[in-house]
Design a protein around this motif. Structure first.
Motif, PDB file in Angstrom:
ATOM      1  N   VAL A  39       3.049  20.162 -21.645  1.00  0.00           N
ATOM      2  CA  VAL A  39       3.852  19.783 -20.477  1.00  0.00           C
ATOM      3  C   VAL A  39       3.615  18.330 -20.122  1.00  0.00           C
ATOM      4  CG1 VAL A  39       4.089  20.148 -17.983  1.00  0.00           C
ATOM      5  CG2 VAL A  39       4.045  22.096 -19.496  1.00  0.00           C
ATOM      6  N   ALA A  40       2.340  17.898 -20.148  1.00  0.00           N
ATOM      7  CA  ALA A  40       1.991  16.515 -19.801  1.00  0.00           C
ATOM      8  C   ALA A  40       2.618  15.528 -20.801  1.00  0.00           C
ATOM      9  CB  ALA A  40       0.485  16.330 -19.772  1.00  0.00           C
ATOM     10  N   GLU A  41       2.559  15.873 -22.087  1.00  0.00           N
ATOM     11  CA  GLU A  41       3.136  14.984 -23.109  1.00  0.00           C
ATOM     12  C   GLU A  41       4.654  14.935 -22.996  1.00  0.00           C
ATOM     13  OE1 GLU A  41       1.521  16.716 -26.643  1.00  0.00           O
ATOM     14  OE2 GLU A  41      -0.500  15.941 -26.216  1.00  0.00           O
ATOM     15  N   GLY A  42       5.244  16.078 -22.649  1.00  0.00           N
ATOM     16  CA  GLY A  42       6.707  16.129 -22.515  1.00  0.00           C
ATOM     17  C   GLY A  42       7.215  15.362 -21.322  1.00  0.00           C
ATOM     18  N   SER A  43       6.332  15.128 -20.325  1.00  0.00           N
ATOM     19  CA  SER A  43       6.777  14.423 -19.109  1.00  0.00           C
ATOM     20  C   SER A  43       6.573  12.914 -19.230  1.00  0.00           C
ATOM     21  CB  SER A  43       6.005  14.944 -17.891  1.00  0.00           C
ATOM     22  OG  SER A  43       4.650  14.559 -17.963  1.00  0.00           O
ATOM     23  N   ASN A  44       5.874  12.492 -20.293  1.00  0.00           N
ATOM     24  CA  ASN A  44       5.601  11.046 -20.446  1.00  0.00           C
ATOM     25  C   ASN A  44       6.715  10.351 -21.219  1.00  0.00           C
ATOM     26  OD1 ASN A  44       3.205  11.382 -19.107  1.00  0.00           O
ATOM     27  ND2 ASN A  44       1.969  11.554 -20.955  1.00  0.00           N
ATOM     28  N   VAL A  85       0.877  -1.181   0.000  1.00  0.00           N
ATOM     29  CA  VAL A  85       0.000   0.000   0.000  1.00  0.00           C
ATOM     30  C   VAL A  85       0.910   1.225   0.000  1.00  0.00           C
ATOM     31  CG1 VAL A  85      -1.779   1.295   1.254  1.00  0.00           C
ATOM     32  CG2 VAL A  85      -1.758  -1.197   1.369  1.00  0.00           C
ATOM     33  N   LEU A  86       0.568   2.241  -0.804  1.00  0.00           N
ATOM     34  CA  LEU A  86       1.387   3.456  -0.881  1.00  0.00           C
ATOM     35  C   LEU A  86       0.584   4.641  -0.348  1.00  0.00           C
ATOM     36  CD1 LEU A  86       4.029   4.791  -1.883  1.00  0.00           C
ATOM     37  CD2 LEU A  86       2.932   5.071  -4.122  1.00  0.00           C
ATOM     38  N   LEU A  87       1.132   5.334   0.654  1.00  0.00           N
ATOM     39  CA  LEU A  87       0.505   6.517   1.243  1.00  0.00           C
ATOM     40  C   LEU A  87       1.339   7.747   0.896  1.00  0.00           C
ATOM     41  CD1 LEU A  87      -0.139   5.172   4.889  1.00  0.00           C
ATOM     42  CD2 LEU A  87      -1.521   4.792   2.834  1.00  0.00           C
ATOM     43  N   LEU A  88       0.710   8.775   0.341  1.00  0.00           N
ATOM     44  CA  LEU A  88       1.429   9.985  -0.073  1.00  0.00           C
ATOM     45  C   LEU A  88       0.835  11.205   0.633  1.00  0.00           C
ATOM     46  CD1 LEU A  88       1.472   9.300  -3.934  1.00  0.00           C
ATOM     47  CD2 LEU A  88       3.354   8.950  -2.358  1.00  0.00           C
ATOM     48  N   ASP A  89       1.675  11.955   1.345  1.00  0.00           N
ATOM     49  CA  ASP A  89       1.227  13.140   2.074  1.00  0.00           C
ATOM     50  C   ASP A  89       1.677  14.393   1.321  1.00  0.00           C
ATOM     51  OD1 ASP A  89       0.207  14.809   3.967  1.00  0.00           O
ATOM     52  OD2 ASP A  89       1.394  14.050   5.644  1.00  0.00           O
ATOM     53  N   GLU A  90       0.729  15.099   0.736  1.00  0.00           N
ATOM     54  CA  GLU A  90       0.997  16.320  -0.063  1.00  0.00           C
ATOM     55  C   GLU A  90       2.101  16.083  -1.099  1.00  0.00           C
ATOM     56  OE1 GLU A  90      -0.921  18.745  -0.027  1.00  0.00           O
ATOM     57  OE2 GLU A  90      -1.941  18.629   1.892  1.00  0.00           O
ATOM     58  N   PRO A  91       1.932  15.131  -2.008  1.00  0.00           N
ATOM     59  CA  PRO A  91       3.030  14.767  -2.913  1.00  0.00           C
ATOM     60  C   PRO A  91       3.401  15.835  -3.939  1.00  0.00           C
ATOM     61  CG  PRO A  91       1.017  13.617  -3.540  1.00  0.00           C
ATOM     62  CD  PRO A  91       0.736  14.284  -2.225  1.00  0.00           C
ATOM     63  N   THR A  92       2.497  16.793  -4.227  1.00  0.00           N
ATOM     64  CA  THR A  92       2.832  17.790  -5.255  1.00  0.00           C
ATOM     65  C   THR A  92       3.490  19.040  -4.679  1.00  0.00           C
ATOM     66  OG1 THR A  92       0.619  18.806  -5.165  1.00  0.00           O
ATOM     67  CG2 THR A  92       0.944  17.014  -6.744  1.00  0.00           C
ATOM     68  N   ASN A  93       3.661  19.108  -3.356  1.00  0.00           N
ATOM     69  CA  ASN A  93       4.352  20.263  -2.770  1.00  0.00           C
ATOM     70  C   ASN A  93       5.724  20.435  -3.422  1.00  0.00           C
ATOM     71  OD1 ASN A  93       2.330  20.903  -1.042  1.00  0.00           O
ATOM     72  ND2 ASN A  93       3.507  20.626   0.839  1.00  0.00           N
ATOM     73  N   HIS A  94       6.028  21.642  -3.854  1.00  0.00           N
ATOM     74  CA  HIS A  94       7.332  22.023  -4.440  1.00  0.00           C
ATOM     75  C   HIS A  94       7.536  21.494  -5.872  1.00  0.00           C
ATOM     76  CE1 HIS A  94       8.333  23.352  -0.445  1.00  0.00           C
ATOM     77  NE2 HIS A  94       8.215  22.134   0.037  1.00  0.00           N
ATOM     78  N   LEU A  95       6.589  20.747  -6.417  1.00  0.00           N
ATOM     79  CA  LEU A  95       6.770  20.243  -7.787  1.00  0.00           C
ATOM     80  C   LEU A  95       6.274  21.263  -8.796  1.00  0.00           C
ATOM     81  CD1 LEU A  95       5.663  16.478  -7.680  1.00  0.00           C
ATOM     82  CD2 LEU A  95       7.887  17.467  -7.182  1.00  0.00           C
ATOM     83  N   ASP A  96       7.005  21.411  -9.922  1.00  0.00           N
ATOM     84  CA  ASP A  96       6.493  22.253 -10.994  1.00  0.00           C
ATOM     85  C   ASP A  96       5.518  21.427 -11.839  1.00  0.00           C
ATOM     86  OD1 ASP A  96       7.974  20.622 -12.724  1.00  0.00           O
ATOM     87  OD2 ASP A  96       9.618  22.031 -12.916  1.00  0.00           O
ATOM     88  N   LEU A  97       4.900  22.089 -12.823  1.00  0.00           N
ATOM     89  CA  LEU A  97       3.860  21.415 -13.617  1.00  0.00           C
ATOM     90  C   LEU A  97       4.367  20.179 -14.329  1.00  0.00           C
ATOM     91  CD1 LEU A  97       1.556  24.084 -15.284  1.00  0.00           C
ATOM     92  CD2 LEU A  97       0.856  22.038 -14.042  1.00  0.00           C
ATOM     93  N   ASP A 155      -5.847  30.414 -24.013  1.00  0.00           N
ATOM     94  CA  ASP A 155      -6.108  29.753 -22.723  1.00  0.00           C
ATOM     95  C   ASP A 155      -4.902  28.870 -22.381  1.00  0.00           C
ATOM     96  OD1 ASP A 155      -6.351  27.051 -23.785  1.00  0.00           O
ATOM     97  OD2 ASP A 155      -8.330  27.608 -24.536  1.00  0.00           O
ATOM     98  N   PRO A 156      -4.869  28.290 -21.167  1.00  0.00           N
ATOM     99  CA  PRO A 156      -3.675  27.543 -20.756  1.00  0.00           C
ATOM    100  C   PRO A 156      -3.670  26.072 -21.168  1.00  0.00           C
ATOM    101  CG  PRO A 156      -5.191  27.714 -18.916  1.00  0.00           C
ATOM    102  CD  PRO A 156      -5.840  28.422 -20.074  1.00  0.00           C
ATOM    103  N   GLU A 157      -4.760  25.586 -21.786  1.00  0.00           N
ATOM    104  CA  GLU A 157      -4.919  24.144 -21.965  1.00  0.00           C
ATOM    105  C   GLU A 157      -3.859  23.518 -22.875  1.00  0.00           C
ATOM    106  OE1 GLU A 157      -6.812  22.653 -19.892  1.00  0.00           O
ATOM    107  OE2 GLU A 157      -7.630  24.572 -19.181  1.00  0.00           O
ATOM    108  N   GLU A 158      -3.495  24.218 -23.943  1.00  0.00           N
ATOM    109  CA  GLU A 158      -2.470  23.688 -24.855  1.00  0.00           C
ATOM    110  C   GLU A 158      -1.130  23.560 -24.132  1.00  0.00           C
ATOM    111  OE1 GLU A 158      -0.586  22.016 -27.920  1.00  0.00           O
ATOM    112  OE2 GLU A 158      -2.755  22.365 -27.827  1.00  0.00           O
ATOM    113  N   PHE A 159      -0.821  24.564 -23.300  1.00  0.00           N
ATOM    114  CA  PHE A 159       0.414  24.502 -22.509  1.00  0.00           C
ATOM    115  C   PHE A 159       0.370  23.320 -21.547  1.00  0.00           C
ATOM    116  CE2 PHE A 159       2.528  25.712 -18.466  1.00  0.00           C
ATOM    117  CZ  PHE A 159       3.840  25.638 -18.914  1.00  0.00           C
ATOM    118  N   PHE A 160      -0.750  23.124 -20.847  1.00  0.00           N
ATOM    119  CA  PHE A 160      -0.881  21.983 -19.932  1.00  0.00           C
ATOM    120  C   PHE A 160      -0.671  20.664 -20.679  1.00  0.00           C
ATOM    121  CE2 PHE A 160      -4.084  24.471 -17.065  1.00  0.00           C
ATOM    122  CZ  PHE A 160      -3.035  25.207 -16.531  1.00  0.00           C
ATOM    123  N   ARG A 161      -1.266  20.573 -21.876  1.00  0.00           N
ATOM    124  CA  ARG A 161      -1.139  19.334 -22.673  1.00  0.00           C
ATOM    125  C   ARG A 161       0.311  19.088 -23.069  1.00  0.00           C
ATOM    126  NH1 ARG A 161      -6.102  20.640 -24.816  1.00  0.00           N
ATOM    127  NH2 ARG A 161      -5.193  21.850 -26.502  1.00  0.00           N
TER     128      ARG A 161
END
Length: 508
Positions: free
Chosen positions: A503-508, A144-156, A495-501
């Motif tokens: 970033v998400a594709e670049g991280s995969n 079982v994996l428990l994560l406490d505030e895992p996105t703190n300090h992470l960039d997009l 709008d920001p959606e293309e940028f979000f997309r």
């Protein structure tokens, strides 16, 4: 199959954090835990690991269960060790000798560059430290994996990468996530627990849909409570009327009837459950003194540079107008924070920053990621009463309203929780009474209630602002203009959606 079962679980500190909590966690679960700052999320995770004993109720874990718990902060003992050592040290000695390859597999899955693996933890950014703690737990192969505030300090980019990593984990390993990041919870969870002092509802839905269901359930309960109270009131009125008639007529039947009506009213009142009222961690209120100027700041192809003079990007010809809520988009290192500093300097010392013209009536409200506007050695009471000349009683009242309780008001700001510091900073912004806000990661340390309150205040006051944020929900709610920084130039996008997309594709 349930790996962990909670029965009537409760923890009370000075007051109940939660009680009567029934919950099972099993294969396929991706559970989000939502609560205000200081309301028991980390405490519940510690109960799940066995590190903390609950005040009441029972926890049952399957025999031999390995629970991996990623806490919020780095233990001091790890700061002098390298990224690779921190992860390798988590392996049991018998595995460390023959299975060191496990460390590289986990680091590869999290895309940790070779150069980063040999750096000491104390030399890493908060985001890389966070990933090291996750890798350190995952290498032990938990059930079982428990994560406490895992996105703190992470960039997009890192947040998107973490989302992809979590969504690719084996489904038989349940994941429990305590977080204030609404978009992250939506992307990674399929169940949501709203932790409350009395009854804690659980929905088989990700955060946004669960929140909608919760609001509907709360509204329905509030309506039922009102109806029950009205019926009880009517029964008491009827009982009083019959009682008077019975006394005058001497009728035993009316006396019995009166008693029955009173008993029905009492039963209704006892059974009626009032709707949950979320106790605020402290109000967030902003101000906008307004200005007659339409254009607040004019940028005439400004060069944004590093301290040593290296060009990061050029702005082109831009205007920041009254009512603009401009969000800066761009990957880490493109110069967003440098741009925010440049605008701040231009307002603080007009005519000193080349090609930036600031309207004289512009009054700044500024907050950065480190909350550097509030000194750790000062006390909240001294800071507010001195800086804003409001007198001690008024300062105490303002601080209490912002969530800094009386006993914390004369302690060093450095000992306040992250949430209390963030709310103190928001109070400082309000008392500055600005007409232009410059905000760098303003939702860091704020719980979901705080984030929504900040959004509401910025919109209600039609505040003009420029902000940098990694919080996608906040960006979507607030922005009405979007400036994208990439390839050394600034462009306006719809709008920001293309940028979000991207970033998400670049991280995969």
């Amino acid at each position: 199959m349930a790996l962990i079962s909670l029965k009537s679980l409760g923890v009370t500190m000075s007051a109940p954090l939660f009680s009567k909590l029934d919950l099972t966690i099993g294969s396929g679960d991706r559970l989000g835990i939502v609560a205000a700052n200081g309301r028991g999320k980390s405490t519940l995770l510690k109960c799940l690991t066995g590190e903390m004993e609950p005040t009441s109720g029972d926890i049952t874990r399957t025999r031999g269960l390995r629970v991996g718990h990623v806490e919020q902060s780095v233990p001091p003992a790890l700061l002098s060790r390298s990224f690779h050592q921190v992860v390798a040290d988590a392996l049991p000695p018998e595995q460390a000798e023959s299975e060191m390859w496990r460390v590289d597999v986990v680091l590869d899955s999290l895309d940790v560059p070779e150069v980063m693996r040999e750096r000491e933890m104390q030399a890493l950014s908060g985001g890389w430290q966070r990933l090291a703690l996750i890798a350190r737990v995952w290498v032990t192969d938990p059930d079982v994996l428990l994560l406490d505030e895992p996105t703190n300090h992470l960039d997009l980019a890192r947040i998107s990468q973490l989302e992809s990593w979590l969504n690719a984990l084996p489904r038989e390993v349940p994941v429990v996530i305590a977080s204030h990041d609404r978009a992250f919870l939506d992307a990674t969870t399929n169940r949501t627990l709203f932790l409350r002092p009395e009854q804690s509802p659980v929905f088989a839905l990700p955060y946004s849909r669960a929140r909608q269901a919760l609001d509907e359930a709360d509204a329905s309960m509030a309506r039922k409570f009102e109806r029950d109270m009205k019926v009880a009131q009517q029964l008491r009125k009827q009982a009083a009327k019959l009682n008077n008639i019975g006394i005058n007529s001497g009728s035993d039947l009316l006396t019995v009837k009166t008693k029955q009506l009173k008993e029905r009213a009492e039963k209704l009142e006892e059974a009626a459950v009032s709707a949950h009222r979320e106790k605020s961690a402290g109000a967030i209120r902003l101000a906008n003194r307004g200005t007659h100027a339409k254009v607040l700041i004019t940028l005439d192809d400004v060069a944004v540079e590093t301290p040593d003079g290296t060009l990061l990007f050029r702005t082109g010809k831009r205007h920041i107008c009254q009512g603009d809520r401009i969000v800066l988009l761009g990957r880490n290192g493109v110069g967003k924070s440098r741009f925010v500093s440049l605008i701040r300097n231009a307002i603080a010392e007009p005519d000193t920053v080349a090609n930036v013209r600031v309207t004289p009536s512009t009054v700044l409200g500024y907050s950065d990621q480190a909350l550097s506007g509030i000194s750790g050695d000062d006390t909240p009471l001294a800071m507010v009463s001195r800086r804003y000349d409001v007198g001690e009683q008024r300062a105490r009242s303002l601080l209490a309203g912002a969530g800094v309780v009386i006993e914390m008001q004369e302690k060093r700001i450095g000992v306040l929780s992250g949430g209390q510091k963030a709310r103190l900073m928001m109070l400082a912004l309000r008392l500055a009474n600005p007409n232009f806000y410059l905000l760098d990661e303003p939702t860091n340390h704020l719980d979901i209630d705080g984030q929504e309150a900040l959004e509401e205040e910025l919109l209600k006051h039609q505040a003009s602002c420029v902000l940098a944020s990694h919080d996608r929900s906040f960006i979507r709610a607030i922005g009405n203009r979007f400036w994208l920084i990439e390839k050394r130039k600034l462009t306006e996008v719809e709008d920001p959606e293309e940028f979000f997309r991207t970033v998400a594709e670049g991280s995969n």
